[in-house]
Design a protein around this motif. Structure first.
Motif, PDB file in Angstrom:
ATOM      1  N   ASP A  80      -0.010   5.428   3.822  1.00 51.61           N
ATOM      2  CA  ASP A  80       0.090   4.086   4.407  1.00 51.61           C
ATOM      3  C   ASP A  80       1.009   4.096   5.614  1.00 51.61           C
ATOM      4  N   VAL A  81       0.882   3.040   6.428  1.00 54.03           N
ATOM      5  CA  VAL A  81       1.746   2.850   7.591  1.00 54.03           C
ATOM      6  C   VAL A  81       2.472   1.517   7.408  1.00 54.03           C
ATOM      7  N   VAL A  82       3.783   1.557   7.471  1.00 52.17           N
ATOM      8  CA  VAL A  82       4.610   0.354   7.357  1.00 52.17           C
ATOM      9  C   VAL A  82       5.333   0.156   8.677  1.00 52.17           C
ATOM     10  N   THR A  83       5.184  -1.053   9.241  1.00 54.64           N
ATOM     11  CA  THR A  83       5.781  -1.358  10.540  1.00 54.64           C
ATOM     12  C   THR A  83       6.721  -2.542  10.392  1.00 54.64           C
ATOM     13  N   VAL A  84       7.928  -2.391  10.916  1.00 59.07           N
ATOM     14  CA  VAL A  84       8.932  -3.453  10.883  1.00 59.07           C
ATOM     15  C   VAL A  84       9.322  -3.775  12.321  1.00 59.07           C
TER      16      VAL A  84
END
Length: 482
Positions: free
Chosen positions: A89-93
């Protein structure tokens, strides 16, 4: 000598075999869990990307394990925000900060993660090409993000300040650098904003100054009415002419480019008292005595013999009895004996004149109270158009453009018609998104009136419950609520 088989030995061996099997299964489960729960996740925080290994099952736990602290307005995206955290998965903040935008003359706080004016204006253009409706205010041109607020616009930027217009050829610079190149110094209260107008990027400086103004305001004179018996009924006479007074009001005024924008009353004092107007009126006309018809007029005259008077009185008394019998079905009352002498009627006395009430001056109509936005600003009691202008930029930051934006408009059309004060008689649902009170930002006391607070809460609700307006509309079509 071989050990003999006994029941006790058999039980012991069986327990050993069971324990070994349980241990093997437990070890296999741990190994399987370790293999399947171990995830490789790409984490991007404000543009910096790294790949990390984690056993966290959810995005919040993952961010906590990585020491990433987020605030309520930060933008957090993941590959599938509703399915938890999976391998690859890719998590972007993106850390949010608050700027101010101008919508139809209202200064509205706006949380964004945009790194440039061009990107922020692009959020509004994503769902509405009329970007001239919105301008971005740079609260502190020398301390907005790291290195200042970047225009980041390919090509020239038109600079308007102090009544002069010039062109800066490089729009990739910060606003501070562009203003410095033009020898434009920004004062503490001056305003800088960026807008798109007719395809041009405008960097505008507005000079803000403060001063005082004194206004002379008339004070209306009162009126007093007195009754004068020497005047004829209905006659009026002004005994003392009234004269308006005067009071001085001192206002603190804010000027923007020399034009008064707002004012606050600081003090007021009466410099000349008003003179009372005195009006004399004549006494009220006497009220005429009511007249009675028929032979009763003879008895009222007070003249003639006693026998005549008695007969007339008898006649009147009999009429009264006849009237009583006509007006009621009960037994008629006995008539007055004719031997009883009638009393002569007394002449009517003129009534004491009642003074006419003093004519009260017509009160000035009270203007309807106009709600004013709180000092912190906000989308105060917005029109449908203003609410949608704000929402289109806020939704675009979630990536909701095209069909997602159209479905968001459709849902809130059906829920509230985009009315900030829409209420539901059957629940606590309120405002533009018509979500329950529980989901509103109840810690912010302005949510009943501030459309920006309602829209932000509605977008947060849709993102957390459905992931997108497209999915929310699918649910709405099936259930007629969301």
């Amino acid at each position: 000598m071989a050990r003999r088989w006994t029941p006790r030995r058999f039980v012991t061996l069986r327990r050993v075999r069971v324990a070994v099997c349980v241990g093997v299964v437990l070890l296999a489960s741990i190994i399987f869990f370790a293999i399947t729960a171990r995830k490789s996740v790409a984490l991007t925080v404000n543009g910096d990307t790294k790949t990390v290994t984690t056993y966290s099952a959810s995005v919040p736990r993952f961010l906590e394990s990585q020491g990433v602290k987020t605030k309520s307005h930060d933008f957090i995206e993941s590959t599938d925000k509703l399915a938890g955290l999976k391998n690859n998965d890719v998590v972007t903040v993106r850390s949010a900060y608050q700027t101010t935008i101008n919508i139809q003359g209202q200064e509205v706080p706006f949380w964004t993660y945009a790194t440039s004016a061009d990107q922020l204006l692009g959020f509004f253009k994503a769902n509405d090409q009329n970007a001239s409706k919105v301008s971005v205010n740079v609260g502190n041109v020398y301390n907005q993000l790291t290195g200042g607020f970047v225009i980041n616009k390919a090509g020239p930027v038109t600079v308007i300040a102090d009544g002069k217009t010039s062109v800066a050829p490089n729009g990739k610079l910060t606003a501070a650098s562009i203003l410095d190149s033009k020898n434009i110094t920004i004062g503490k209260d001056d305003r800088v904003n960026v807008s798109e107008e007719n395809g041009k990027t405008i960097l505008r400086v507005q000079r803000v100054t403060h001063g005082q103004e004194t206004k002379n305001v008339a004070v209306a004179f009162p009126t007093r009415t007195v009754v004068d018996s020497s005047l004829q009924p209905g006659q009026t006479e002004i005994r003392q002419a009234g004269q308006n007074g005067n009071k001085q009001q001192v206002y603190d005024v804010t000027y923007v480019d020399g034009q008064a924008e707002s004012s606050t009353l600081k003090s007021e004092a009466v410099s000349q008292a008003p003179v009372e107007e005195i009006v004399a009126v004549g006494p009220a006309a006497p009220t005429p005595a009511p007249s009675t018809g028929g032979s009763g007029s003879n008895s009222n005259s007070g003249s003639g013999s006693g026998s005549d008077s008695g007969s007339n009185s008898n006649s009147d008394s009999n009429k009264g009895n006849d009237n009583s019998s006509n007006s009621s079905s009960s037994t008629p009352a006995p008539s007055t004996p004719s031997q009883q002498p009638s009393q002569p009627s007394q002449p009517s006395q003129p009534s004491t004149p009642t003074p006419a009430p003093a004519p009260a001056p017509a009160p000035a109509p009270t203007p309807a109270p106009t709600p004013s936005a709180p000092s912190g600003g906000g989308l105060w009691h917005p029109s449908r158009e203003a609410a949608q202008i704000y929402a289109q930029g806020a939704a675009a930051q979630y990536g909701w453009t095209g069909d997602n934006w159209s479905n968001l408009v459709w849902i809130w059309d059906h829920e509230s018609g985009w009315r900030w004060n829409a209420g539901n008689p059957n629940s606590t649902a309120y405002g533009i998104p018509q979500i329950l009170y529980y989901y509103l930002y109840t810690s912010q006391t302005d949510w009943p009136d501030n459309g920006a607070t309602q829209i932000a809460a509605g977008l947060t609700y849709i993102n957390g419950r459905y992931g997108s307006p497209n999915a929310a509309r699918v649910f709405w079509n099936a259930n007629h609520w969301y």
